[in-house]
Scaffold this motif. Structure first.
Motif, short mmCIF file in Angstrom:
data_model
loop_
_atom_site.label_atom_id
_atom_site.label_comp_id
_atom_site.label_asym_id
_atom_site.label_seq_id
_atom_site.Cartn_x
_atom_site.Cartn_y
_atom_site.Cartn_z
N LEU A 178 8.76 -0.54 -10.64
CA LEU A 178 8.27 -1.08 -11.92
C LEU A 178 6.95 -1.80 -11.74
CD1 LEU A 178 11.64 -2.39 -13.40
CD2 LEU A 178 10.36 -0.35 -14.11
N GLU A 179 6.82 -2.54 -10.65
CA GLU A 179 5.54 -3.22 -10.37
C GLU A 179 4.43 -2.22 -10.17
OE1 GLU A 179 6.46 -5.68 -7.02
OE2 GLU A 179 7.64 -7.09 -8.21
N LEU A 180 4.73 -1.14 -9.46
CA LEU A 180 3.73 -0.09 -9.22
C LEU A 180 3.34 0.59 -10.53
CD1 LEU A 180 2.06 1.57 -7.24
CD2 LEU A 180 4.05 3.05 -6.95
N ALA A 181 4.33 0.90 -11.37
CA ALA A 181 4.07 1.55 -12.65
C ALA A 181 3.18 0.68 -13.54
CB ALA A 181 5.39 1.87 -13.36
N ILE A 184 0.86 -1.18 0.00
CA ILE A 184 0.00 0.00 0.00
C ILE A 184 0.90 1.23 0.00
CG2 ILE A 184 -1.72 1.31 1.28
CD1 ILE A 184 -2.69 -1.38 2.41
N CYS A 185 0.70 2.12 -0.96
CA CYS A 185 1.52 3.32 -1.07
C CYS A 185 0.69 4.53 -0.67
CB CYS A 185 2.03 3.50 -2.48
SG CYS A 185 3.13 2.19 -3.00
N PRO A 186 1.26 5.46 0.10
CA PRO A 186 0.51 6.64 0.51
C PRO A 186 0.17 7.58 -0.64
CG PRO A 186 2.75 6.69 1.38
CD PRO A 186 2.57 5.39 0.68
N GLN A 187 0.98 7.64 -1.67
CA GLN A 187 0.75 8.50 -2.82
C GLN A 187 0.92 7.68 -4.10
OE1 GLN A 187 -0.11 11.78 -2.73
NE2 GLN A 187 -0.14 11.71 -0.51
N PRO A 188 0.11 7.94 -5.13
CA PRO A 188 0.32 7.24 -6.40
C PRO A 188 1.74 7.49 -6.91
CG PRO A 188 -1.75 8.41 -6.43
CD PRO A 188 -1.03 8.83 -5.18
N GLY A 189 2.43 6.43 -7.32
CA GLY A 189 3.77 6.57 -7.84
C GLY A 189 4.86 6.58 -6.80
N GLU A 190 4.51 6.49 -5.52
CA GLU A 190 5.50 6.50 -4.44
C GLU A 190 5.79 5.07 -4.00
OE1 GLU A 190 5.60 8.13 0.08
OE2 GLU A 190 4.85 9.50 -1.46
N VAL A 191 7.05 4.74 -3.86
CA VAL A 191 7.46 3.41 -3.43
C VAL A 191 7.82 3.47 -1.97
CG1 VAL A 191 9.12 1.54 -3.76
CG2 VAL A 191 8.33 2.85 -5.73
N HIS A 208 25.42 -10.40 -2.22
CA HIS A 208 24.85 -9.06 -2.37
C HIS A 208 25.72 -8.01 -1.71
CE1 HIS A 208 20.96 -10.49 -3.82
NE2 HIS A 208 20.96 -11.37 -2.84
N LYS A 209 25.74 -6.83 -2.31
CA LYS A 209 26.20 -5.62 -1.65
C LYS A 209 24.93 -4.96 -1.15
CE LYS A 209 30.39 -5.09 -4.24
NZ LYS A 209 31.18 -4.29 -5.15
N ARG A 210 24.89 -4.63 0.12
CA ARG A 210 23.67 -4.17 0.78
C ARG A 210 22.94 -3.07 0.01
NH1 ARG A 210 22.29 -4.00 6.54
NH2 ARG A 210 20.65 -2.48 6.81
N ASP A 211 23.64 -1.97 -0.33
CA ASP A 211 22.98 -0.84 -0.98
C ASP A 211 22.54 -1.16 -2.40
OD1 ASP A 211 23.38 0.59 1.35
OD2 ASP A 211 25.16 1.63 0.62
N GLN A 212 23.35 -1.92 -3.12
CA GLN A 212 22.98 -2.29 -4.49
C GLN A 212 21.76 -3.21 -4.48
OE1 GLN A 212 25.97 -4.45 -6.68
NE2 GLN A 212 25.10 -3.86 -8.64
N ASN A 213 21.71 -4.13 -3.55
CA ASN A 213 20.56 -5.02 -3.41
C ASN A 213 19.29 -4.22 -3.10
OD1 ASN A 213 19.30 -7.76 -2.97
ND2 ASN A 213 19.05 -6.90 -0.93
N ALA A 214 19.41 -3.26 -2.17
CA ALA A 214 18.26 -2.42 -1.83
C ALA A 214 17.78 -1.64 -3.05
CB ALA A 214 18.61 -1.47 -0.69
N ALA A 215 18.73 -1.09 -3.82
CA ALA A 215 18.37 -0.33 -5.02
C ALA A 215 17.63 -1.21 -6.03
CB ALA A 215 19.62 0.28 -5.65
N GLN A 216 18.08 -2.45 -6.19
CA GLN A 216 17.41 -3.36 -7.12
C GLN A 216 15.99 -3.67 -6.64
OE1 GLN A 216 20.42 -6.45 -7.08
NE2 GLN A 216 21.06 -5.89 -9.15
N ASN A 217 15.81 -3.83 -5.34
CA ASN A 217 14.47 -4.09 -4.79
C ASN A 217 13.56 -2.89 -4.96
OD1 ASN A 217 14.85 -6.76 -3.95
ND2 ASN A 217 15.81 -6.12 -2.05
N ILE A 218 14.09 -1.68 -4.74
CA ILE A 218 13.29 -0.46 -4.91
C ILE A 218 12.89 -0.29 -6.38
CG2 ILE A 218 13.37 2.07 -4.80
CD1 ILE A 218 15.20 1.63 -2.28
N LEU A 219 13.83 -0.53 -7.29
CA LEU A 219 13.53 -0.45 -8.72
C LEU A 219 12.43 -1.43 -9.09
CD1 LEU A 219 14.05 0.49 -11.63
CD2 LEU A 219 15.86 -1.23 -11.75
N GLN A 220 12.53 -2.67 -8.63
CA GLN A 220 11.52 -3.68 -8.95
C GLN A 220 10.15 -3.29 -8.41
OE1 GLN A 220 11.83 -6.26 -11.00
NE2 GLN A 220 9.65 -6.63 -10.72
N ARG A 221 10.10 -2.76 -7.20
CA ARG A 221 8.81 -2.32 -6.63
C ARG A 221 8.24 -1.16 -7.42
NH1 ARG A 221 10.02 -2.87 -0.14
NH2 ARG A 221 10.50 -5.08 -0.24
#
Length: 69
Positions: free
Chosen positions: A63-66, A2-9, A48-61
């Motif tokens: 894209l799913e939202l879009a 559930i996202c508080p604003q449309p387009g927000e991850v 995994h590198k912690r920050d790179q893994n997080a960035a990949q997860n944020i990107l995937q979320r």
């Protein structure tokens, strides 16, 4: 998710603790601390590198939202 604003991850939801390769979420004694900069998924053994893994997860979320818009 559930996202508080449309387009927000929602980035505060285990993005560093979730394996971007298989979706496994670190839990219990596996839970990462801020000192853990690199880790291996106990499920699929992807390194995994912690920050790179997080960035990949944020990107995937994002894209799913879009795709839902």
């Amino acid at each position: 998710m559930i996202c508080p604003q449309p387009g927000e991850v929602n980035i505060g939801n285990c993005t560093t603790q979730t394996c971007s390769a298989c979706g496994y979420v670190m839990k219990g004694k596996e839970h990462l601390t801020l000192r853990d900069r690199e880790w291996e998924c106990p499920n699929c053994h992807t390194s995994h590198k912690r920050d790179q893994n997080a960035a990949q997860n944020i990107l995937q979320r994002g894209l799913e939202l879009a795709a839902m818009l």
